[in-house]
Each structure stands twice: as structure tokens, then as C-alpha cells.
Design an enzyme around this catalytic site. Structure first.
Site, PDB file in Angstrom:
ATOM      1  N   HIS A  34      -7.954  -5.505   0.051  1.00  0.00           N
ATOM      2  CA  HIS A  34      -6.949  -4.163   0.109  1.00  0.00           C
ATOM      3  C   HIS A  34      -6.097  -5.180   1.401  1.00  0.00           C
ATOM      4  O   HIS A  34      -6.690  -4.760   2.396  1.00  0.00           O
ATOM      5  CB  HIS A  34      -6.385  -3.300   0.289  1.00  0.00           C
ATOM      6  N   SER A  71       0.955  -1.650   0.321  1.00  0.00           N
ATOM      7  CA  SER A  71      -0.007  -0.030  -0.404  1.00  0.00           C
ATOM      8  C   SER A  71       0.809   1.370   0.263  1.00  0.00           C
ATOM      9  O   SER A  71       1.226   1.644  -1.043  1.00  0.00           O
ATOM     10  CB  SER A  71      -1.399   0.075   1.023  1.00  0.00           C
ATOM     11  N   GLU A 117      -9.191  -4.644  -4.615  1.00  0.00           N
ATOM     12  CA  GLU A 117      -8.281  -3.887  -3.996  1.00  0.00           C
ATOM     13  C   GLU A 117      -8.953  -2.605  -3.308  1.00  0.00           C
ATOM     14  O   GLU A 117      -8.948  -2.361  -1.936  1.00  0.00           O
ATOM     15  CB  GLU A 117      -7.541  -3.335  -4.305  1.00  0.00           C
TER      16      GLU A 117
END
Length: 456
Positions: A376, A184, A304
Site C-alpha cells: 500500500h 487509500s 496492500e
């Protein structure tokens, strides 16, 4: 049992664990005044106690807690947070080094969280692993004329990599074989580091997990707007205001920037197109110039945006209307494609076209009872931490930990092979990326992963 090493600043005492590793916690790699660049640490007398974690950057509640679970308590927050954790199988020899740069939207997180325990990587790969704490939020990324130049968190990361280059040999690491890996905001940071001339030569391989490369470093206009939101909420001198007031103003700026319903979840405190980064439009092209010097793995997860949109009050209200439910799912998929998947593959194309070795993937595994799918952060438990750290993670709902471990063993083997040799093929065939091709492998389960991808 403890072990003592000598570095340029003085002696460090680490803790020997039951499995034979030695962990050095809270190791200072730099120091910095508020809104000032990092500087070298002053030498100390005696033996520094590195058996306890150091402070982490001041921050609000963990942003991804609803998906990952809560990170636990016990870590002190302080502006004096430039420290790292070193986990090593032994202080003799020269092992590959992996440096973990944590995510958290540039606002939350720490390399010393239990989520990111690196014991399995160190043991299985006979490698040295370093977890970095750096400045976050307004303290790390506010750009305000006369107060803060911005990008201080990025400068902290560069300072940590310089420390690794100078000191890691004392921990049994090889400074000529350094792999940075991050997820990330951590992966986005790595792309920034590849573009920053000041970071050239400090690492030799890079693993970018779910980098939101659709989000460019902020330009001067955007940075000025966020600074106005921040100062309007603070109503005091940022250089002297109590840290609690800094965090409150930071949160007010984040809420204001997110817009109605909080649907615009782009981190407002983030790298800006200013030193040490190149100017606007030169970010990823400059990063691609490092292609021949840095081998790369880059990939995303299938779903995600579920982490950021599923469960959001505004989204829940829309999903309650049957006529809109399908449209909401389409928005999640489309945003995943444009923020994460497409720009990651385009960056891989740029690296390959520049003569670099790059490997791509998509992580498709999802827990059977999770509403978040292959969201995610979902790959993190397969690499770092253990069953206790991840026991409360909603994104793992219904999953058996032995299944997580089975796939995790394969994923870790690939990451470790890449760190050691530049090739991630330890767990199966994984050809280098060619421009225009889809993700090279799909990770979906221990019986099938990794496997070559033939469809977009």
C-alpha cells in the site's frame, strides 16, 4: 518571480518556479468553525500571499511513516486548514484539471506534503493540478449527537470541488474537464463523492488508487461506539476543548478500537452512512449510478496489507514462530484480497454493467531490498513528489531512482492521457474492464508495463 490572478474572493500572488510553473499555495477555499460545515470564504482586500503553504489539519505523527518515510517538517497545524495548492503551467488557456485527494486513514496527511508535489504531472501533461487539505480525525469525522454531524471532511472535499468549478479558469484550468485522483482514504473518499448527490457534476473522471472498498461507511451503531470511546477519553466539552486534548482523545479512541496488539487497523474516524451519503447498503450502488457520467480507473497493489501488518509488534511475534510464519503471510494475502482487490473489481463490474467506461490495474512492482513488497502506497513515488521527497522511504529500499522514474514516466503518461481523453492507453494497450475479468494491466517494470493481464 510571482504571478497574480483574480478570483471571486480577491487577488492571489503565486510563485513562479525555475521550470516555468506557477504554484499558488495555501489558497483558502472555505472556512469552518469546529464541528460545523464549510462556508464560503469572505473576500479580502489587497493581494493574498499564496507563496507559502497554509496550515494542515491537526493530526498525530504520520501513520505510514515506517513505510513511506517521514513527510518532513515545517507545515503548521491549525483547525483553520481549508486551503489548497494549485500548480499550473500558465494562467492562460483551458487545460485539464487534476484534483488530488490525499490518503492517511482519514487521520493524517495533507495535499501540501512534499510527497505529493505535482510538478512532473503539470509539466509533462500541460495540466493544472490541485492538492486539497481537508479536516481529519475527530475534527473531520466524529459523529456525535448535538456536537458533530460527521462527514465534515467529506463536505470539505465537496466545497473544494465547488471552488474548482467556480475559480479554476483563472489558473488556466477547464472546469469541464476535472479528474479527481486519490489513494487509500483519498480513493475511498472518491467512491463516497461518486455516491453523494451533492458532488454530482463536479468532476468528470476519477482515478481510485488502492481504495479500501471492503470498508463501508460506518453505520450509526459503529459511529456511536467510536464517539463513546472518544468522549470517555476526552472528559471535556469537545466544542471547546484545546486541540491537543482533542488529538489525545482521538488517539485513545483509535488504540481502543484497534484491539489487542493493534491488529484491527480499520480507521475509526471515517465517513458514516449519513448526509451527504446515502443510507446503509446504498453506498456503492449509488456510486455506480454515476457510471455514465464519470470515467474511472481503479486498481490496487499486490501486497496492500504489508503496510499495515509487516513490522507490527504482534505480527513480528507470530512470524518469529516458524510454524506460524506461513499462516501470517496467508492472512496478509487474504486480507489484501477481501479489503482491497475483490471489492475494487466488484465495483468495476458494477460500473461496467451500468454502462460506464472503467479501467482496472494491479501494481506489482517491488523494490529489491524492501520487506514490504508491492505494498500500500508503493505507487505514489511514480506519480508525485521527487527523489528528495522519497529518499528515506523504506518501501523503496534498494531501488535506483532512474528505475522509479522510468516506470513513473509510463504511469504518469497513462494518468495524463486518461485525464485528457478518457483513455489511459498512452503507455500501451489497456482495454476497458469487462464484468468478471481480472485487473486489466499489471504494472511491474518499465520494460513490461503496462501489460494486459490474463490471470487472476
Amino acid at each position: 518571480m510571482t504571478d497574480v490572478v483574480l478570483i471571486s474572493s480577491g487577488q492571489l500572488r503565486g510563485e513562479r518556479t525555475a521550470d516555468g510553473l506557477t504554484v499558488f499555495r495555501g489558497v483558502p477555499f472555505a472556512r469552518a468553525a469546529r464541528f460545523a460545515p464549510p462556508e464560503p470564504v469572505a473576500p479580502w482586500d489587497g493581494v493574498f500571499d499564496a507563496t507559502r503553504h497554509g496550515p494542515i489539519s491537526p493530526q498525530p505523527p504520520y501513520r505510514a511513516g515506517a513505510v513511506m518515510g517521514e513527510p518532513g517538517s515545517g507545515l503548521v497545524q491549525s483547525e483553520d486548514c481549508l486551503n489548497l495548492t494549485v500548480t499550473t503551467p500558465g494562467t492562460e488557456g483551458r487545460r485539464p484539471v487534476l484534483v488530488w485527494i490525499h490518503g492517511g486513514a482519514y487521520t493524517t496527511g495533507a495535499g501540501s506534503l512534499g510527497f505529493y508535489d505535482s510538478a512532473k504531472l503539470a509539466l509533462e501533461g500541460d495540466v493544472v493540478v490541485v492538492g486539497v487539505n481537508y479536516r481529519l480525525g475527530a475534527l473531520g469525522y466524529l459523529r456525535l449527537d448535538g456536537v458533530s454531524p460527521g462527514n465534515l471532511g467529506l463536505l470539505d472535499q465537496i466545497a473544494a470541488l465547488r471552488w474548482v468549478a467556480a475559480e479554476i479558469a483563472a489558473f488556466g484550468g477547464d472546469p469541464r474537464r476535472v479528474t479527481v485522483f486519490g489513494q487509500s482514504a483519498g480513493a475511498h473518499s472518491i467512491a463516497c463523492l461518486m455516491a453523494a448527490p451533492a458532488a454530482r457534476g463536479l468532476f468528470h473522471r476519477a482515478i481510485l488508487q488502492s481504495p479500501p472498498l471492503g470498508l463501508k461507511p460506518a453505520g450509526a451503531r459503529t459511529a456511536s461506539r467510536i464517539a463513546r470511546y472518544f468522549t470517555a477519553a476526552l472528559r471535556a466539552d469537545p466544542r471547546t476543548a484545546p486541540v491537543e486534548e482533542i488529538l489525545a482523545a482521538q488517539q485513545a479512541a483509535i488504540v481502543r478500537a484497534a484491539g489487542p496488539g493493534g491488529l484491527y487497523s480499520v480507521p475509526p474516524f471515517c465517513p458514516t452512512a449519513a448526509g451527504p451519503l446515502p443510507g446503509p447498503g446504498r453506498w456503492l450502488p449509488s456510486a455506480a449510478e454515476a457510471a455514465r457520467d464519470v470515467d474511472v480507473i481503479i486498481g490496487t497493489t499486490r501486497d496492500e496489507m504489508a503496510t499495515f501488518l509487516t513490522g507490527k509488534p504482534g505480527v513480528v511475534r507470530l512470524e518469529a514462530l516458524p510454524v506460524l510464519r506461513r499462516g501470517v503471510e496467508a492472512v496478509k494475502k487474504t486480507t489484501t484480497h477481501w479489503v482491497f482487490e475483490r471489492p475494487s473489481l466488484r465495483f468495476a463490474d458494477q460500473l461496467a454493467e451500468a454502462g460506464g467506461r472503467v479501467f482496472t490495474y494491479r501494481f506489482d512492482w517491488a523494490a529489491p531490498d524492501s520487506v514490504y513488497g508491492a505494498c500500500h502506497c508503493v505507487e505514489l513515488p511514480f506519480l508525485l513528489g521527487g527523489e528528495t521527497a522519497w529518499a528515506g522511504a523504506p518501501m523503496l529500499a534498494g531501488a535506483d531512482w532512474p528505475e522509479v522514474e522510468a516506470l513513473g514516466e509510463l504511469l504518469r503518461a497513462s494518468w495524463l492521457s486518461f485525464a485528457r481523453t478518457g483513455s489511459p492507453e498512452a503507455a500501451g494497450s489497456w482495454p476497458p474492464h469487462t464484468p468478471g475479468s481480472p485487473a486489466g494491466v499489471r504494472w511491474s517494470g518499465p520494460a513490461r508495463s503496462p501489460r494486459p493481464s490474463t490471470t487472476p
